[in-house]
Write a protein that holds these residues in place. Structure first.
Motif, PDB file in Angstrom:
ATOM      1  N   LYS A 123      22.029  20.169  13.040  1.00 19.07           N
ATOM      2  CA  LYS A 123      21.003  20.933  12.318  1.00 19.07           C
ATOM      3  C   LYS A 123      20.623  20.249  11.001  1.00 19.07           C
ATOM      4  N   THR A 124      20.231  19.000  11.109  1.00 18.59           N
ATOM      5  CA  THR A 124      19.749  18.267   9.942  1.00 18.59           C
ATOM      6  C   THR A 124      18.384  17.684  10.252  1.00 18.59           C
ATOM      7  N   PHE A 125      17.670  17.289   9.223  1.00 20.50           N
ATOM      8  CA  PHE A 125      16.342  16.683   9.369  1.00 20.50           C
ATOM      9  C   PHE A 125      15.414  17.570  10.213  1.00 20.50           C
ATOM     10  N   ASP A 182       0.818  -1.221   0.000  1.00 20.58           N
ATOM     11  CA  ASP A 182       0.000   0.000   0.000  1.00 20.58           C
ATOM     12  C   ASP A 182       0.848   1.266   0.000  1.00 20.58           C
ATOM     13  N   GLN A 183       2.157   1.107  -0.136  1.00 25.14           N
ATOM     14  CA  GLN A 183       3.091   2.232  -0.261  1.00 25.14           C
ATOM     15  C   GLN A 183       2.917   3.249   0.875  1.00 25.14           C
ATOM     16  N   HIS A 184       3.105   2.765   2.089  1.00 24.59           N
ATOM     17  CA  HIS A 184       2.913   3.606   3.275  1.00 24.59           C
ATOM     18  C   HIS A 184       3.842   4.818   3.306  1.00 24.59           C
ATOM     19  N   TRP A 185       5.086   4.628   2.862  1.00 26.74           N
ATOM     20  CA  TRP A 185       6.047   5.735   2.926  1.00 26.74           C
ATOM     21  C   TRP A 185       5.509   6.945   2.154  1.00 26.74           C
ATOM     22  N   GLU A 186       5.018   6.719   0.964  1.00 28.24           N
ATOM     23  CA  GLU A 186       4.485   7.813   0.160  1.00 28.24           C
ATOM     24  C   GLU A 186       3.091   8.229   0.632  1.00 28.24           C
ATOM     25  N   LEU A 238       8.744  15.700   4.862  1.00 28.51           N
ATOM     26  CA  LEU A 238       9.555  14.696   5.561  1.00 28.51           C
ATOM     27  C   LEU A 238      10.261  13.789   4.562  1.00 28.51           C
ATOM     28  N   ARG A 239       9.537  13.359   3.554  1.00 28.38           N
ATOM     29  CA  ARG A 239      10.128  12.447   2.570  1.00 28.38           C
ATOM     30  C   ARG A 239      11.294  13.086   1.825  1.00 28.38           C
ATOM     31  N   SER A 240      11.190  14.389   1.585  1.00 27.26           N
ATOM     32  CA  SER A 240      12.249  15.070   0.818  1.00 27.26           C
ATOM     33  C   SER A 240      13.551  15.173   1.601  1.00 27.26           C
ATOM     34  N   ASP A 241      13.494  14.998   2.924  1.00 30.43           N
ATOM     35  CA  ASP A 241      14.707  15.038   3.741  1.00 30.43           C
ATOM     36  C   ASP A 241      15.503  13.738   3.677  1.00 30.43           C
TER      37      ASP A 241
END
Length: 493
Positions: free
Chosen positions: A74-76, A37-41, A48-51
């Protein structure tokens, strides 16, 4: 001691729901469907995904956001902001709603809390010591002439300690008759060993390592009295609001005068599922229940008022449950708040223990998601139907599939070739790492969901007029994930 009011609890529940409302589908998703079901997307915002871009990025995010939580890095930033907003919803961040044991119990006596580790795990020892001491203090400070009813007595860990160490009269009630018999058997063994165990515990509390007793060791002081067994009884019953505790106590404790009703302390250490909510309802329904000390668990077994019929592993127990366990408060009932079984399952998980041990999910979680891909490709009619359960001591994906095929009696699964399985592993190799991060993000909601359940229970008591009701953070959350106790005291009239 300041008391938490109805309006205060309603305001906090409003805040919780405002935070949770956009995420109900997320917390109710099933990790089985992570790949299909492609939970990540589907569930993570694009910010969040772009990080995250690849395995190295995932590993850095897990290390910096969860294992180290190093705010100087200072990331994410989007992830950190999201997680920080969630942490503000935890009960632990709202000390105004919590009461410490020290504030609740004034003039505590000097009874030694003995660390008796025999006959139970270190975790259970931690829980029993603190709960028994708290119940003892509550009785001595609020209702001295009191009988204890231990709901969901199980193996009698708490009941035995209350009866043997503190001398209380205890009736343990468990729905399972075998549990009741085993609790009595365990208590007899504990009774015979009690003096020796207490001597060892007292020496250890003084920093002395006691010698192990051999066959020729001198006999202990026979003049030292052994605690009586007569003050601990067990009975097998399914607890409902109609079960009359006073009659049961009169039946099992002959010294109880028939002409008067006894004062009752209703307690339960990790009362399972709906039993925790039932205990609150019994406390209200039976006027002789003067004290309540309840620590719940197994939220997935709660019977929800507004959720559709859900699968439960123990259908027999589910069928016996007549009352709803969530929501209890009129405030949430008017809003028809529902959680869902997967959200309640998540509420029982321990982010504290996971962070302390830096433990990623077992690889079988990933294997199960891969199995669901195979289901969709080879037997789509079975999607979301397979109940695999836990698989232990699995060396690799091929072995996992073989064991699943045998357990499920699935020839179609057994016929899948090694080449196809290896190809599947290669196809989703990167998803394994993304799944780990997704899992931790989802688990960060566990304390928020648990807060909703606990504050609903507190508000239920406050709505009914029980002003002397308190939430206590009783256990170390790393040792015992279900660490909050609900206390209520009815003034003596």
């Amino acid at each position: 001691m300041s008391k938490v009011g109805v309006a205060q609890l309603q305001t906090r529940l409003d805040g919780l729901l405002a935070f949770l409302n956009p995420h109900w589908d997320f917390v109710n998703c099933h990790m089985v469907n992570y790949l299909t079901d492609q939970h990540w997307e589907g569930f993570l915002p694009e910010t969040l995904r772009s990080d995250i871009s690849g395995k190295e990025s995932v590993d850095m995010a897990i290390e910096n956001l969860f294992w180290k939580n190093d705010e100087s890095v200072k990331t994410f930033l989007h992830w950190r902001q999201f997680l920080d907003k969630g942490k503000q919803q935890h009960l632990a961040h709202h000390s105004e709603l919590l009461t410490s044991v020290e504030k609740l119990i004034k003039g505590q006596d000097n009874v030694v809390q003995l660390s008796i580790r025999e006959f139970m795990s270190a975790k259970k020892c931690h829980e029993v010591e603190l709960t028994a001491a708290l119940v003892n203090h509550l009785i001595k400070n609020s209702c001295q002439d009191c009988y204890i009813v231990d709901a969901g007595d199980g193996k009698g860990y708490l009941s035995s300690r209350l009866a043997l160490q503190y001398g209380h009269r205890v009736l343990g009630i468990d729905a399972n008759a075998e549990n009741s018999q085993n609790a009595l058997s365990r208590n007899r063994k504990l009774q015979r060993a009690w003096n020796g165990l207490t001597e060892r515990a007292e020496l250890q509390s003084q920093g002395i390592t006691p010698k192990r007793r051999g066959k020729k060791s001198p006999t202990r002081d026979s003049t030292k009295s052994v605690p009586a067994l007569e003050n601990y009884k067990t009975i097998a019953r399914f607890i409902t609001t109609e079960l009359n505790f006073g009659s049961l106590l009169a039946e099992h404790f002959q010294q109880l005068p028939q002409e008067r009703n006894p004062n009752i302390c209703l307690t339960g250490l990790h009362t399972c599922g709906n039993l925790a909510a039932t205990c609150l309802q019994v406390y209200h329904a039976q006027k002789d229940c003067r004290l309540l000390c309840n620590i719940g668990c197994c939220y997935h077994l709660l019977k929800e008022r507004y959720s559709k019929q859900e699968f439960f592993g123990n259908k027999a127990v589910m069928d016996m449950q007549t009352d709803y366990g969530f929501p209890l408060s009129q405030y949430l009932q008017k809003r028809q708040v529902r959680m869902g079984r997967n959200a309640r399952m998540l509420a029982a998980q321990s982010i504290e223990r996971t962070l302390d041990s830096k433990e990623l999910p077992n690889v079988t979680l990933y294997y199960r998601a891969l199995l669901e891909v195979l289901v969709c490709r080879h037997a789509p009619q079975l999607k979301n139907e397979l109940q695999v359960g836990k698989m232990r001591k699995i060396e690799n994906f091929q072995e996992y599939i073989q064991k699943c095929a045998t357990k499920l009696d699935a020839p179609w699964l057994a016929a899948i070739t090694a080449d196809e399985l290896n190809s599947l592993l290669h196809e989703f190799s990167l998803d394994k790492h993304y799944l780990d991060l997704f899992y931790l993000m989802r688990m960060s909601f566990a304390p928020i969901l648990e807060s909703l359940i606990l504050l609903d229970r507190m508000l239920y008591l406050k709505e009914l007029g029980y002003e002397h009701s308190y939430l206590i953070d009783l256990f170390d959350p790393v040792i015992s994930p279900r660490h909050f106790a609900i206390i209520s005291i009815k003034p003596l009239t």
